[in-house]
Design a protein around this motif. Structure first.
Motif, PDB file in Angstrom:
ATOM      1  N   THR A 110      -4.836   1.356   5.502  1.00  0.00           N
ATOM      2  CA  THR A 110      -3.662   1.014   6.259  1.00  0.00           C
ATOM      3  C   THR A 110      -2.417   1.833   5.669  1.00  0.00           C
ATOM      4  O   THR A 110      -1.311   1.893   6.439  1.00  0.00           O
ATOM      5  CB  THR A 110      -3.130  -0.517   6.200  1.00  0.00           C
ATOM      6  N   CYS A 119      -1.342  -7.668   4.465  1.00  0.00           N
ATOM      7  CA  CYS A 119      -0.673  -7.293   3.317  1.00  0.00           C
ATOM      8  C   CYS A 119      -0.732  -8.259   2.213  1.00  0.00           C
ATOM      9  O   CYS A 119      -1.560  -9.418   2.450  1.00  0.00           O
ATOM     10  CB  CYS A 119       0.946  -7.569   3.771  1.00  0.00           C
ATOM     11  N   ILE A 141      -0.485   0.590   3.452  1.00  0.00           N
ATOM     12  CA  ILE A 141       0.504  -0.222   2.785  1.00  0.00           C
ATOM     13  C   ILE A 141       0.911   0.170   1.556  1.00  0.00           C
ATOM     14  O   ILE A 141      -0.042   0.371   0.567  1.00  0.00           O
ATOM     15  CB  ILE A 141      -0.200  -1.823   2.929  1.00  0.00           C
ATOM     16  N   LEU A 174      -4.849 -12.241   1.303  1.00  0.00           N
ATOM     17  CA  LEU A 174      -3.994 -11.282   2.398  1.00  0.00           C
ATOM     18  C   LEU A 174      -3.465 -12.015   3.706  1.00  0.00           C
ATOM     19  O   LEU A 174      -3.979 -12.982   3.912  1.00  0.00           O
ATOM     20  CB  LEU A 174      -4.914 -10.092   2.707  1.00  0.00           C
ATOM     21  N   THR A 175      -2.296 -11.542   3.954  1.00  0.00           N
ATOM     22  CA  THR A 175      -1.903 -11.964   5.011  1.00  0.00           C
ATOM     23  C   THR A 175      -2.683 -11.592   6.454  1.00  0.00           C
ATOM     24  O   THR A 175      -3.463 -10.840   6.094  1.00  0.00           O
ATOM     25  CB  THR A 175      -0.323 -11.570   5.279  1.00  0.00           C
ATOM     26  N   GLY A 177      -2.672  -3.107  10.470  1.00  0.00           N
ATOM     27  CA  GLY A 177      -1.430  -3.087   9.415  1.00  0.00           C
ATOM     28  C   GLY A 177      -0.088  -3.061  10.081  1.00  0.00           C
ATOM     29  O   GLY A 177       0.089  -2.811  11.218  1.00  0.00           O
ATOM     30  N   TYR A 193       7.244  -2.359   6.985  1.00  0.00           N
ATOM     31  CA  TYR A 193       6.654  -2.282   5.721  1.00  0.00           C
ATOM     32  C   TYR A 193       6.250  -0.795   5.126  1.00  0.00           C
ATOM     33  O   TYR A 193       5.629  -0.130   5.855  1.00  0.00           O
ATOM     34  CB  TYR A 193       5.231  -3.102   5.890  1.00  0.00           C
ATOM     35  N   ARG A 198       4.890   2.396   3.998  1.00  0.00           N
ATOM     36  CA  ARG A 198       3.345   3.006   4.098  1.00  0.00           C
ATOM     37  C   ARG A 198       3.208   4.192   3.688  1.00  0.00           C
ATOM     38  O   ARG A 198       4.282   5.076   4.097  1.00  0.00           O
ATOM     39  CB  ARG A 198       2.884   2.904   5.522  1.00  0.00           C
ATOM     40  N   ASN A 206       2.006  -1.481  -1.861  1.00  0.00           N
ATOM     41  CA  ASN A 206       2.244  -2.669  -2.361  1.00  0.00           C
ATOM     42  C   ASN A 206       3.368  -2.651  -3.531  1.00  0.00           C
ATOM     43  O   ASN A 206       3.776  -1.773  -3.929  1.00  0.00           O
ATOM     44  CB  ASN A 206       0.841  -3.187  -3.377  1.00  0.00           C
ATOM     45  N   ASP A 211      -1.899  -9.695   8.860  1.00  0.00           N
ATOM     46  CA  ASP A 211      -1.867  -8.285   8.964  1.00  0.00           C
ATOM     47  C   ASP A 211      -2.108  -7.118   7.938  1.00  0.00           C
ATOM     48  O   ASP A 211      -2.115  -5.960   8.170  1.00  0.00           O
ATOM     49  CB  ASP A 211      -0.270  -7.829   9.586  1.00  0.00           C
ATOM     50  N   SER A 261      -2.684   1.417   0.072  1.00  0.00           N
ATOM     51  CA  SER A 261      -4.227   1.016   0.705  1.00  0.00           C
ATOM     52  C   SER A 261      -4.657   2.362   1.434  1.00  0.00           C
ATOM     53  O   SER A 261      -3.694   3.101   2.013  1.00  0.00           O
ATOM     54  CB  SER A 261      -4.284  -0.046   1.789  1.00  0.00           C
ATOM     55  N   ASP A 276      -0.733 -11.389  -0.227  1.00  0.00           N
ATOM     56  CA  ASP A 276      -0.308 -12.450  -0.384  1.00  0.00           C
ATOM     57  C   ASP A 276       0.346 -12.720  -1.677  1.00  0.00           C
ATOM     58  O   ASP A 276      -0.303 -13.083  -2.598  1.00  0.00           O
ATOM     59  CB  ASP A 276      -1.027 -13.683   0.138  1.00  0.00           C
TER      60      ASP A 276
END
Length: 469
Positions: free
Chosen positions: A177, A148, A179, A143-144, A328, A334, A336, A181, A146, A174, A150
């Protein structure tokens, strides 16, 4: 116009006018901001179930009228679900399961993965981590900072895995968060390197349109739960290619899974019967199908757009609370779904959730949300801190475990409810010393309860009313 539309939509949800007790003896309407765990039921779903119950019978093999009708209802539910996700019935199968966890466990047992790798990620719910991890075939995509995914690490592992990668399995969104994908990009990478793609859609499907055959690369398997899609009757779906379930021994066997059994041999039934052991949850299947049809008929993209606007509003309003940390990337940067996790500096996450419940009538969730590796990553815990937390859990001391507070939205939530949440958090921030003394903690469970009164006793009395009708 927008307000009238949303008021009409809210009227389709059962239980929004429910009044709950507060710790000071007053009552107020409940605000449900825990939709990522379970959504309330649609009235259309409840009405469909109630209208069908007088006709309810066992599916398959029975030849009475009610049994034949029940079988047709079960088959029609499957057709509606396949259609909702753009899955042609001559190519795909929709298997009814209990929930997403059940579906992912079934998938992990049914796929022939000998001498192959499975790639999953460190942001997964335990349901899309443990089935693969315990087969000792999983590699985890990094993961990055924050939180996300990778994608460079995903491609690196697809290229250089010590064994061939047959499956990439990721959450669509997720549950920590929110997020979303980049599923199409992941699908294209998986396809390029000869792998299939499984998507845990428990959080994505209720809040975002999914079509299995959209784009140049396709989702191979999709799993979701009805109780997160306004159909809380204990059903879920595993979608996948017919060819994947045509052969092999099912993960559960028994009634309905065979077409012949003798002393010498067992002949398994074709799909879907092969993988649906025992009498199925017909009511759950009906409820999920009715919910999906309701979403399709009530402008699902518009509902999604409302949730996206609500998420942006909530994220920005929460930033105004002093000492509040959000996890996040922001929704402007990004994509969400409506899931936001946070912490208030100096106040345990369990106390924040208790205060919101007992003094503001707001339902949220706290802890690690069955995604501990991801929460540990977002919190920036060291290896020593993680080991310490694990030792506390083993010792039964849940009161000191790390975690977060999570709010999550459905299409029926409003900006007014967000404002009430933010006001409550600001009050907690300014009066935290007084408020802390109003609660006691149970070291074993980590629950914060009001010092005054006996909440558990009142809860038990309320519970018993449902069994004394």
């Amino acid at each position: 116009m927008e307000k009238n539309w949303h008021e009409q939509i809210r009227a389709e949800i059962l239980g929004l006018d429910t009044i709950v007790p507060l710790s000071d003896g007053t009552k107020r309407p409940y605000i449900n901001l825990d939709n990522a765990a379970t959504t309330p039921p649609l009235t259309a779903v409840v009405q469909a179930v109630q209208s069908f119950l007088p006709w309810y019978s066992s599916v398959h093999r029975g030849f009475g009228y009610k049994s034949q009708l029940s079988t047709e209802v079960y088959m029609e539910a499957r057709r509606i679900i396949l259609d909702f996700f753009g899955a042609p019935a001559d190519q795909y199968i929709a298997l009814f399961v209990k929930n997403t966890s059940d579906g992912l466990n079934k998938l992990s047992q049914r796929l022939p993965l000998d001498n192959a790798e499975v790639l999953t990620t460190w942001m997964e719910h335990h349901s899309n981590d443990l089935p693969w991890r315990l087969r000792k075939q999983a590699q985890f995509i990094q993961l990055t900072k924050d939180g996300c995914l990778d994608l460079a690490d995903l491609e690196r592992k697809l290229k250089k895995s010590r064994r061939p990668v047959k499956l990439v399995t990721v959450c669509g969104a997720s549950n920590v968060t929110g997020i979303i994908n980049p599923i199409q990009t992941i699908a294209e990478l998986a396809q390029h390197y000869g792998a299939q793609l499984s998507v845990d859609a428990a959080q994505l499907a209720p809040h975002y349109p999914i079509r299995l055959q959209a784009g140049p690369a396709q989702i191979t398997y999709l799993t979701l739960s009805g109780h997160k899609m306004y159909a809380p009757f204990g059903s879920g779906i595993l979608l996948g290619p017919l060819s994947a379930f045509r052969n092999g021994i099912p993960d559960q066997v028994g009634g309905g899974t065979v077409i012949a059994v003798s002393r010498e041999q067992v002949v398994f039934a074709p799909p879907p019967d092969r993988d649906e052991a025992g009498t199925p949850n017909l009511i759950g299947a009906l409820a999920l199908a009715v919910s999906l049809r309701w979403l399709a008929r009530n402008n699902f993209p518009r509902l999604v757009a409302h949730e996206a606007e609500l998420t942006r509003y909530a994220y920005n309003q929460l930033k105004t609370v002093p000492g509040l940390t959000l996890y996040g990337p922001p929704p402007e940067r990004y994509p969400r779904v409506g899931v936001i996790s946070f912490n208030l500096e100096g106040i345990p996450h369990g106390l924040v959730a208790a205060y919101l419940a007992f003094e503001a009538g707001i339902g949220v969730r706290h802890g690690c949300f069955c995604a501990r590796p991801y929460v540990h990553h977002l919190l920036g815990l060291t290896e020593a801190e993680i080991i310490s937390a694990e030792n506390l859990a083993k010792a039964g001391k849940k009161c000191l475990l790390p975690g977060m507070v999570r709010v999550s939205f459905g299409f029926y939530n409003t900006k007014t409810e967000i404002d009430l949440l933010v006001d409550a958090l600001k009050t907690l921030r300014t009066e935290e010393e007084k408020i802390k003394y109003r609660y006691r903690i149970d070291p074993a469970t980590g629950e914060y309860l009001p010092q005054v009164g006996n909440f558990k006793a009142a809860l038990l009395r309320h519970t018993k009313t449902f069994f004394n009708l």
